[in-house]
Design a protein around this motif. Structure first.
Motif, PDB file in Angstrom:
ATOM      1  N   GLN A 184       0.837  -1.207   0.000  1.00  0.00           N
ATOM      2  CA  GLN A 184       0.000   0.000   0.000  1.00  0.00           C
ATOM      3  C   GLN A 184       0.865   1.248   0.000  1.00  0.00           C
ATOM      4  O   GLN A 184       0.471   2.301  -0.491  1.00  0.00           O
ATOM      5  N   SER A 185       2.057   1.135   0.558  1.00  0.00           N
ATOM      6  CA  SER A 185       2.982   2.255   0.643  1.00  0.00           C
ATOM      7  C   SER A 185       4.408   1.717   0.642  1.00  0.00           C
ATOM      8  O   SER A 185       4.657   0.589   1.061  1.00  0.00           O
ATOM      9  N   LEU A 186       5.326   2.556   0.157  1.00  0.00           N
ATOM     10  CA  LEU A 186       6.740   2.200   0.200  1.00  0.00           C
ATOM     11  C   LEU A 186       7.457   2.906   1.351  1.00  0.00           C
ATOM     12  O   LEU A 186       8.683   2.846   1.454  1.00  0.00           O
ATOM     13  N   LYS A 187       6.685   3.534   2.198  1.00  0.00           N
ATOM     14  CA  LYS A 187       7.270   4.291   3.303  1.00  0.00           C
ATOM     15  C   LYS A 187       7.460   3.450   4.566  1.00  0.00           C
ATOM     16  O   LYS A 187       8.053   3.913   5.529  1.00  0.00           O
ATOM     17  N   THR A 188       6.963   2.220   4.559  1.00  0.00           N
ATOM     18  CA  THR A 188       7.079   1.375   5.744  1.00  0.00           C
ATOM     19  C   THR A 188       8.430   0.676   5.776  1.00  0.00           C
ATOM     20  O   THR A 188       9.060   0.440   4.736  1.00  0.00           O
ATOM     21  N   GLU A 189       8.850   0.302   6.972  1.00  0.00           N
ATOM     22  CA  GLU A 189      10.121  -0.403   7.132  1.00  0.00           C
ATOM     23  C   GLU A 189      10.079  -1.752   6.417  1.00  0.00           C
ATOM     24  O   GLU A 189      11.072  -2.183   5.816  1.00  0.00           O
ATOM     25  N   GLU A 190       8.930  -2.420   6.483  1.00  0.00           N
ATOM     26  CA  GLU A 190       8.791  -3.728   5.834  1.00  0.00           C
ATOM     27  C   GLU A 190       9.003  -3.617   4.324  1.00  0.00           C
ATOM     28  O   GLU A 190       9.723  -4.430   3.726  1.00  0.00           O
ATOM     29  N   ALA A 191       8.383  -2.609   3.702  1.00  0.00           N
ATOM     30  CA  ALA A 191       8.521  -2.434   2.255  1.00  0.00           C
ATOM     31  C   ALA A 191       9.969  -2.139   1.877  1.00  0.00           C
ATOM     32  O   ALA A 191      10.476  -2.639   0.865  1.00  0.00           O
ATOM     33  N   GLN A 192      10.631  -1.361   2.691  1.00  0.00           N
ATOM     34  CA  GLN A 192      12.015  -0.995   2.402  1.00  0.00           C
ATOM     35  C   GLN A 192      12.955  -2.189   2.571  1.00  0.00           C
ATOM     36  O   GLN A 192      13.896  -2.367   1.785  1.00  0.00           O
ATOM     37  N   LEU A 193      12.685  -3.043   3.556  1.00  0.00           N
ATOM     38  CA  LEU A 193      13.496  -4.248   3.748  1.00  0.00           C
ATOM     39  C   LEU A 193      13.280  -5.239   2.604  1.00  0.00           C
ATOM     40  O   LEU A 193      14.232  -5.880   2.144  1.00  0.00           O
ATOM     41  N   ASP A 194      12.037  -5.355   2.140  1.00  0.00           N
ATOM     42  CA  ASP A 194      11.735  -6.252   1.018  1.00  0.00           C
ATOM     43  C   ASP A 194      12.546  -5.866  -0.215  1.00  0.00           C
ATOM     44  O   ASP A 194      13.119  -6.721  -0.897  1.00  0.00           O
ATOM     45  N   LEU A 195      12.596  -4.573  -0.506  1.00  0.00           N
ATOM     46  CA  LEU A 195      13.350  -4.117  -1.670  1.00  0.00           C
ATOM     47  C   LEU A 195      14.849  -4.339  -1.470  1.00  0.00           C
ATOM     48  O   LEU A 195      15.544  -4.787  -2.393  1.00  0.00           O
ATOM     49  N   ALA A 196      15.332  -4.044  -0.293  1.00  0.00           N
ATOM     50  CA  ALA A 196      16.771  -4.204  -0.025  1.00  0.00           C
ATOM     51  C   ALA A 196      17.211  -5.652  -0.204  1.00  0.00           C
ATOM     52  O   ALA A 196      18.300  -5.929  -0.726  1.00  0.00           O
ATOM     53  N   GLU A 197      16.352  -6.597   0.214  1.00  0.00           N
ATOM     54  CA  GLU A 197      16.700  -8.014   0.117  1.00  0.00           C
ATOM     55  C   GLU A 197      16.812  -8.504  -1.325  1.00  0.00           C
ATOM     56  O   GLU A 197      17.449  -9.512  -1.598  1.00  0.00           O
ATOM     57  N   LEU A 198      16.216  -7.772  -2.261  1.00  0.00           N
ATOM     58  CA  LEU A 198      16.276  -8.175  -3.665  1.00  0.00           C
ATOM     59  C   LEU A 198      17.659  -7.902  -4.266  1.00  0.00           C
ATOM     60  O   LEU A 198      18.024  -8.502  -5.275  1.00  0.00           O
ATOM     61  N   GLN A 199      18.395  -6.980  -3.660  1.00  0.00           N
ATOM     62  CA  GLN A 199      19.747  -6.634  -4.115  1.00  0.00           C
ATOM     63  C   GLN A 199      19.775  -6.308  -5.616  1.00  0.00           C
ATOM     64  O   GLN A 199      20.608  -6.817  -6.381  1.00  0.00           O
ATOM     65  N   ALA A 200      18.864  -5.452  -6.014  1.00  0.00           N
ATOM     66  CA  ALA A 200      18.758  -5.064  -7.423  1.00  0.00           C
ATOM     67  C   ALA A 200      19.866  -4.097  -7.820  1.00  0.00           C
ATOM     68  O   ALA A 200      20.352  -3.312  -7.000  1.00  0.00           O
ATOM     69  N   ASP A 201      20.236  -4.150  -9.093  1.00  0.00           N
ATOM     70  CA  ASP A 201      21.168  -3.155  -9.617  1.00  0.00           C
ATOM     71  C   ASP A 201      20.464  -1.822  -9.834  1.00  0.00           C
ATOM     72  O   ASP A 201      21.053  -0.760  -9.608  1.00  0.00           O
ATOM     73  N   ILE A 202      19.209  -1.892 -10.287  1.00  0.00           N
ATOM     74  CA  ILE A 202      18.495  -0.669 -10.644  1.00  0.00           C
ATOM     75  C   ILE A 202      16.992  -0.914 -10.551  1.00  0.00           C
ATOM     76  O   ILE A 202      16.526  -2.053 -10.682  1.00  0.00           O
ATOM     77  N   MET A 203      16.237   0.152 -10.310  1.00  0.00           N
ATOM     78  CA  MET A 203      14.776   0.074 -10.285  1.00  0.00           C
ATOM     79  C   MET A 203      14.236   0.975 -11.394  1.00  0.00           C
ATOM     80  O   MET A 203      14.643   2.128 -11.520  1.00  0.00           O
ATOM     81  N   ILE A 204      13.350   0.425 -12.218  1.00  0.00           N
ATOM     82  CA  ILE A 204      12.724   1.176 -13.306  1.00  0.00           C
ATOM     83  C   ILE A 204      11.282   1.467 -12.922  1.00  0.00           C
ATOM     84  O   ILE A 204      10.528   0.543 -12.596  1.00  0.00           O
ATOM     85  N   VAL A 205      10.900   2.733 -12.965  1.00  0.00           N
ATOM     86  CA  VAL A 205       9.563   3.151 -12.540  1.00  0.00           C
ATOM     87  C   VAL A 205       8.827   3.778 -13.720  1.00  0.00           C
ATOM     88  O   VAL A 205       9.317   4.749 -14.316  1.00  0.00           O
ATOM     89  N   VAL A 206       7.667   3.221 -14.064  1.00  0.00           N
ATOM     90  CA  VAL A 206       6.854   3.738 -15.166  1.00  0.00           C
ATOM     91  C   VAL A 206       5.397   3.772 -14.723  1.00  0.00           C
ATOM     92  O   VAL A 206       4.776   2.724 -14.545  1.00  0.00           O
ATOM     93  N   ALA A 207       4.866   4.967 -14.509  1.00  0.00           N
ATOM     94  CA  ALA A 207       3.445   5.117 -14.147  1.00  0.00           C
ATOM     95  C   ALA A 207       3.049   4.178 -13.008  1.00  0.00           C
ATOM     96  O   ALA A 207       2.055   3.465 -13.094  1.00  0.00           O
ATOM     97  N   TYR A 208       3.845   4.194 -11.948  1.00  0.00           N
ATOM     98  CA  TYR A 208       3.603   3.300 -10.817  1.00  0.00           C
ATOM     99  C   TYR A 208       2.440   3.798  -9.966  1.00  0.00           C
ATOM    100  O   TYR A 208       1.518   3.047  -9.642  1.00  0.00           O
ATOM    101  N   GLY A 209       2.470   5.061  -9.571  1.00  0.00           N
ATOM    102  CA  GLY A 209       1.358   5.611  -8.807  1.00  0.00           C
ATOM    103  C   GLY A 209       1.600   5.731  -7.321  1.00  0.00           C
ATOM    104  O   GLY A 209       0.724   6.183  -6.590  1.00  0.00           O
ATOM    105  N   LEU A 210       2.775   5.302  -6.838  1.00  0.00           N
ATOM    106  CA  LEU A 210       3.133   5.482  -5.439  1.00  0.00           C
ATOM    107  C   LEU A 210       4.393   6.345  -5.343  1.00  0.00           C
ATOM    108  O   LEU A 210       5.270   6.281  -6.210  1.00  0.00           O
ATOM    109  N   ILE A 211       4.464   7.149  -4.285  1.00  0.00           N
ATOM    110  CA  ILE A 211       5.636   7.981  -4.050  1.00  0.00           C
ATOM    111  C   ILE A 211       6.787   7.126  -3.547  1.00  0.00           C
ATOM    112  O   ILE A 211       6.604   6.267  -2.681  1.00  0.00           O
ATOM    113  N   LEU A 212       7.972   7.356  -4.108  1.00  0.00           N
ATOM    114  CA  LEU A 212       9.164   6.640  -3.666  1.00  0.00           C
ATOM    115  C   LEU A 212       9.946   7.527  -2.696  1.00  0.00           C
ATOM    116  O   LEU A 212      10.480   8.563  -3.101  1.00  0.00           O
TER     117      LEU A 212
END
Length: 314
Positions: free
Chosen positions: A67-95
């Motif tokens: 629902q939001s990327l501002k929570t600690e859980e959402a931020q940990l989920d992304l960090a665990e992916l260890q991505a090189d880059i994130m591509i955002v196209v008409a997502y609709g949520l604030i990063l």
């Protein structure tokens, strides 16, 4: 090209899904997809997955729908992916800044205008509304501002006198994915360009209220509004307590400048001619309540009394 990148993709509508497909078809590796939570849609208001989610499911790509990327859980989920880059196209949520800085190479956004012109929610529509001769896509590095990040790549596109928001959307959906892949393949060679804030314009959201035709405006502006607001929210006027939608029109020289704006001065198979604040506007495709869009000739066959010469649409 550079070594293949581990990509996290964030997007929601069909426009975003076309970019996701291009990434899937490339040599890069889409390791996860973020999309908006399923929303109620249709008559039954059943939950519907976004176009991006449906595509990710087709290719068995892991999906995240916070629902939001501002929570600690959402931020940990992304960090665990260890991505090189994130591509955002008409997502609709604030990063938030914590998300922007998580992927090794940051976050890139595909925006449907030639930045810094038309930052914001409705760049495609506003470019037509303003009478611009060209638009395009900009690939930019994301920061905490609204479409203010440094630009990496631009691809321009001419706007024709026949373009609607729908047709321009389709054209940008063709060049956007190609521009994105080209940017990724040359990422280490591109020099980010800082945007000139003094040249920035803001593309505010469209509203149904704005779509109501104000006959005091110049005919040239109204003709652009009709194309810009097609397919949503669609320009309209009211007559006999009914809203009549207008899908196409032409500007015509006003032979009767003393007639008040909003008055019908002619109606035949070519269209319904209405005076405006400057020149006249020939309405050529309209939609009556409960009907499909149709040529003015067909409208007049059924409702000629509504559009008689001298009738005011104000």
């Amino acid at each position: 090209m550079n070594n293949p990148l581990k990509i996290v993709f964030a997007g929601t509508p069909e426009f975003a899904a076309l970019h996701l497909q291009a990434l899937i078809d490339s040599e890069h590796d889409v390791i996860a997809v973020y999309s908006q939570p399923d929303r109620p849609a249709g008559r039954g208001k059943k939950l519907q997955a976004s176009s991006v989610k449906k595509l990710a499911l087709k290719y068995s790509i892991p999906i995240f729908q916070p629902q939001s990327l501002k929570t600690e859980e959402a931020q940990l989920d992304l960090a665990e992916l260890q991505a090189d880059i994130m591509i955002v196209v008409a997502y609709g949520l604030i990063l938030p800044s914590s998300i922007l800085g998580t992927p090794k190479l940051g976050c890139l956004n595909v925006h449907g205008s030639l930045l810094p012109k038309w930052r914001g929610a409705a760049p495609i529509q506003r470019s037509i509304w303003a009478g611009d001769s060209e638009t395009g896509v900009t690939i930019m590095q994301m920061d905490e501002g609204l479409d203010t990040g440094a630009m990496l790549f631009k691809q321009s596109l001419a706007i024709t006198k026949q373009d609607t928001s729908d047709s321009l959307y389709q054209k940008l959906a063709e060049i956007g994915p190609k521009a994105l892949i080209e940017t990724l393949n040359a990422l280490t060679k591109l020099q980010p360009q800082i945007q000139d804030n003094e040249l920035a314009t803001y593309a505010k959201k469209l509203s149904k209220e704005e779509a109501k035709i104000n006959w005091d405006l110049p005919a040239e502006q109204l003709e652009r509004n009709i194309r810009a607001f097609n397919p949503w929210p669609v320009a309209f006027f009211s007559i006999n307590d009914s809203n009549i939608k207008v899908y196409s029109s032409d500007v015509v020289k006003n032979e009767n400048p003393d007639i008040p704006a909003g008055q019908i001065i002619h109606a035949d198979k070519k269209g319904i001619l209405v005076t405006t604040g400057n020149q006249s506007l020939l309405l050529t495709t309209l939609q009556l309540p409960g009907k499909k869009p149709m040529p003015a000739a067909d409208v007049l066959n059924g409702r000629a009394d509504w559009f008689a010469v001298g009738v005011s649409l104000i």
